[in-house]
Design a protein around this motif. Sequence first.
Motif, PDB file in Angstrom:
ATOM      1  N   VAL A 549       0.834  -1.200   0.000  1.00 36.91           N
ATOM      2  CA  VAL A 549       0.000   0.000   0.000  1.00 36.91           C
ATOM      3  C   VAL A 549       0.870   1.251   0.000  1.00 36.91           C
ATOM      4  N   GLN A 550       1.967   1.240   0.762  1.00 36.86           N
ATOM      5  CA  GLN A 550       2.859   2.394   0.766  1.00 36.86           C
ATOM      6  C   GLN A 550       3.431   2.658  -0.621  1.00 36.86           C
ATOM      7  N   MET A 551       3.868   1.607  -1.295  1.00 29.70           N
ATOM      8  CA  MET A 551       4.432   1.787  -2.635  1.00 29.70           C
ATOM      9  C   MET A 551       3.384   2.315  -3.606  1.00 29.70           C
ATOM     10  N   ALA A 552       2.167   1.810  -3.503  1.00 28.61           N
ATOM     11  CA  ALA A 552       1.109   2.274  -4.401  1.00 28.61           C
ATOM     12  C   ALA A 552       0.775   3.737  -4.147  1.00 28.61           C
ATOM     13  N   VAL A 553       0.723   4.128  -2.868  1.00 30.11           N
ATOM     14  CA  VAL A 553       0.401   5.514  -2.538  1.00 30.11           C
ATOM     15  C   VAL A 553       1.516   6.444  -2.994  1.00 30.11           C
ATOM     16  N   ARG A 554       2.758   6.050  -2.713  1.00 28.37           N
ATOM     17  CA  ARG A 554       3.879   6.906  -3.112  1.00 28.37           C
ATOM     18  C   ARG A 554       3.991   7.033  -4.622  1.00 28.37           C
ATOM     19  N   GLY A 555       3.679   5.944  -5.318  1.00 25.35           N
ATOM     20  CA  GLY A 555       3.745   6.000  -6.769  1.00 25.35           C
ATOM     21  C   GLY A 555       2.529   6.623  -7.415  1.00 25.35           C
ATOM     22  N   GLY A 556       1.525   6.965  -6.603  1.00 24.73           N
ATOM     23  CA  GLY A 556       0.320   7.568  -7.147  1.00 24.73           C
ATOM     24  C   GLY A 556      -0.507   6.628  -7.990  1.00 24.73           C
ATOM     25  N   VAL A 557      -0.372   5.315  -7.745  1.00 24.32           N
ATOM     26  CA  VAL A 557      -1.114   4.327  -8.537  1.00 24.32           C
ATOM     27  C   VAL A 557      -1.829   3.362  -7.595  1.00 24.32           C
ATOM     28  N   PRO A 558      -2.808   3.849  -6.824  1.00 31.42           N
ATOM     29  CA  PRO A 558      -3.497   2.948  -5.884  1.00 31.42           C
ATOM     30  C   PRO A 558      -4.231   1.817  -6.572  1.00 31.42           C
ATOM     31  N   ASP A 559      -4.548   1.959  -7.864  1.00 32.90           N
ATOM     32  CA  ASP A 559      -5.259   0.900  -8.577  1.00 32.90           C
ATOM     33  C   ASP A 559      -4.344  -0.263  -8.955  1.00 32.90           C
ATOM     34  N   SER A 560      -3.050  -0.112  -8.685  1.00 36.03           N
ATOM     35  CA  SER A 560      -2.108  -1.155  -9.080  1.00 36.03           C
ATOM     36  C   SER A 560      -1.951  -2.238  -8.037  1.00 36.03           C
ATOM     37  N   LEU A 561      -2.678  -2.172  -6.939  1.00 39.87           N
ATOM     38  CA  LEU A 561      -2.574  -3.180  -5.894  1.00 39.87           C
ATOM     39  C   LEU A 561      -3.036  -4.533  -6.418  1.00 39.87           C
ATOM     40  N   PRO A 562      -2.442  -5.618  -5.925  1.00 38.65           N
ATOM     41  CA  PRO A 562      -2.873  -6.957  -6.370  1.00 38.65           C
ATOM     42  C   PRO A 562      -4.365  -7.153  -6.128  1.00 38.65           C
ATOM     43  N   PRO A 563      -5.069  -7.822  -7.031  1.00 38.35           N
ATOM     44  CA  PRO A 563      -6.531  -7.954  -6.909  1.00 38.35           C
ATOM     45  C   PRO A 563      -6.971  -8.683  -5.647  1.00 38.35           C
ATOM     46  N   GLY A 564      -6.159  -9.570  -5.105  1.00 38.24           N
ATOM     47  CA  GLY A 564      -6.571 -10.316  -3.922  1.00 38.24           C
ATOM     48  C   GLY A 564      -6.228  -9.635  -2.613  1.00 38.24           C
ATOM     49  N   LEU A 565      -5.612  -8.463  -2.656  1.00 39.21           N
ATOM     50  CA  LEU A 565      -5.189  -7.794  -1.425  1.00 39.21           C
ATOM     51  C   LEU A 565      -6.399  -7.202  -0.698  1.00 39.21           C
ATOM     52  N   ASP A 566      -6.505  -7.501   0.584  1.00 38.39           N
ATOM     53  CA  ASP A 566      -7.599  -6.966   1.400  1.00 38.39           C
ATOM     54  C   ASP A 566      -7.243  -5.539   1.812  1.00 38.39           C
ATOM     55  N   THR A 567      -7.938  -4.568   1.267  1.00 42.99           N
ATOM     56  CA  THR A 567      -7.639  -3.160   1.553  1.00 42.99           C
ATOM     57  C   THR A 567      -8.416  -2.622   2.748  1.00 42.99           C
TER      58      THR A 567
END
Length: 675
Positions: A549-567
């Motif tokens: 989640v940190q990497m996705a937020v820092r990269g500005g791509v929250p939609d790039s998280l793995p589909p099975g990840l519980d957010t």
Amino acid sequence: MTAELARGQNHPLSQARLEIRVSAGTPIVASATLGDENGKVHGVDWVAHPGAPVLPGLEVSKQAAAGHRLAVDLGAVPEAVHRVSVLLALPIGVGGPVRFGAVAAPFIAVTGLDGTEVASYTITGLDAESAVVALELYRRQGAWKVRAVGQGYAGGLAELLTDQGLPEAGRLAGGINDAVAQGLARSVQAPPQRTADGDRTRQTAAPAPGPDQSGPAPQAGSTPQGAPGPVPPHPTSPYGAPGPQPGYPAGPAPADPSTVTQPATPTAGGPVDYSHPRRQTGAPPSPPPTAPQARPGQPAQPVAGDANGWSMDERLYNQIWGMFEDLARNTAAYRSAVDFAESRMEKELDQALSDPRNRIGGQSDAAREVARGKHAQLVDQARASLDRDLAQLSAEAEVVEPALPPAFARWDNPVWHGYRVPMEIPMALRLGDLYLPESELLRIPMLVRLPLERGLWIDSGQGGLLDESFADSHELRRLALDTAVALAARLLAVYPTGEFGVHVIDPAGSGVQAFAPLVQTGVLATPPAPGAAGVADVLARLTQRVDLVQMAVRGGVPDSLPPGLDTAEQLLIVHDFPHGFDDRAVTQLRYLADEGPAVGVHLMMVADREEAAAYGPLLDPLWRSLLRLTPVPDDHLADPWVGHAWTYEPALVPSGSQVLQQVLARVAEARTRHR
């Protein structure tokens, strides 16, 4: 969603171009410093102030004013800059106030360029300070965050800049003050006072000056709770702040004595503004209910929700904060009066005994009786005044408590019997109650803002507990687990379906009976993890979630998280620490405590700090980062106004009640339908 910060809390920044808005009740000077990775300011060219208002990526106001707008472009600051500190100071030599304790608490907000608030902070707890580091924007692992600081300096700008490592601090501070005094940075009039229909006025007590006093006793600064952190709350806010953030009020925060945003502190005897600080969007808040007309000479009848707010929950939240503050100040007034009575009695006794004429016959005894009689009269008057205030607050509490929503209510409140899974996250959660020795029958709810900004530590050790009847360490551990389960059930109950998950680490399996309600209803995300292998597996999964989640937020791509990840928000309950933990697991635990809350992973420790003493000072930062709660009453939380030691009482389920199992069953049923 705006993050209302308490002292010490942080919040991630997703935008590089920001505006920092400052509101105060008097003209102040706004400046900013650039710091390296250690926070050091390397020279005067790293300071933006009214005489030199522009630096790369930063611009401050050119004048002293009651309101400021500072422009920040984090993408334009030099690579060597890792920290931007916003400084506020009272101008010297212009005839205005000389300490922040004499003015309304400054309010500071970080907004996007479109005016949307990202984070806000009300700087409470200041007294003799004339300069303060309000907040800081800091770079960590390539991402920027904002932290509420609120560090005041009685020595003014010179002391503040010296503390930041600036060698020319005294000369620069003098130049800024000279510029303000000479009109190079012109002060403007403070905004007009709000009309009475926009504020709520509560009775606030201040110590009545006696013959040897020129005014009320100064207020103590904010004390971190144990935090609530009363809080608040801290109460560390008692609440992180709190309450009271009760972290409480801190708190309630504190209100955080733990981690909740505190209402502006008024001058003694003045009105308390319960309106939402500088709310920019949405429809105007609905007015609070009108109290029934009181008979002449009688106090007004209390009404639930008698505070400004944008919803009933917000009005109740602000009202609880007001009750917490009132009780703190009324008790401070009583204690001040008692201290004065005792000091005057001692002075009169010394004078009587130092006069040789009083040593003859019974004159000395008569002088003692007179002095003690005056002391008793003053104490009785102070107690009568406190009792009158307590009666009003108790009447208000009797009205407010039944009107609370589930997130704010005790387990014995009938509102839980009609519980339904909510559609949205509430603004705060009740962690327990707070009270003072002078008013043990009056309980103030300890509320902390959601989502949690700090982890929780349920202390299963015996050190410092007020209740000495718990000599049996096994009974204390059982109560600590019961407290943890009750708080976990509250969190599960107040979040919408699918937006909160709970994990349990129980290496030795000693918590099987206590965790049974969570296991049997099926509300846990996974079964309790046993042994060292279970500890490693749970910590690895949650650490990976934080990293992704940190990497996705820092990269500005929250939609790039793995589909099975519980957010969904996650809570990790750790029991029997440090049993089953090796050095790697301890490091991961500290990482989750530090980085987890910002990305929705929260920690709840059920542990005795002394049992982890083998690690030495390595774990001290971990304990300090958590809001300490106790399974039995303990006076370890402080309020942010006068620093009282508030007794925290946990929110346990009444003996024999099935309400917790009923609530968890409805949570489980809603999850089944949701799938």
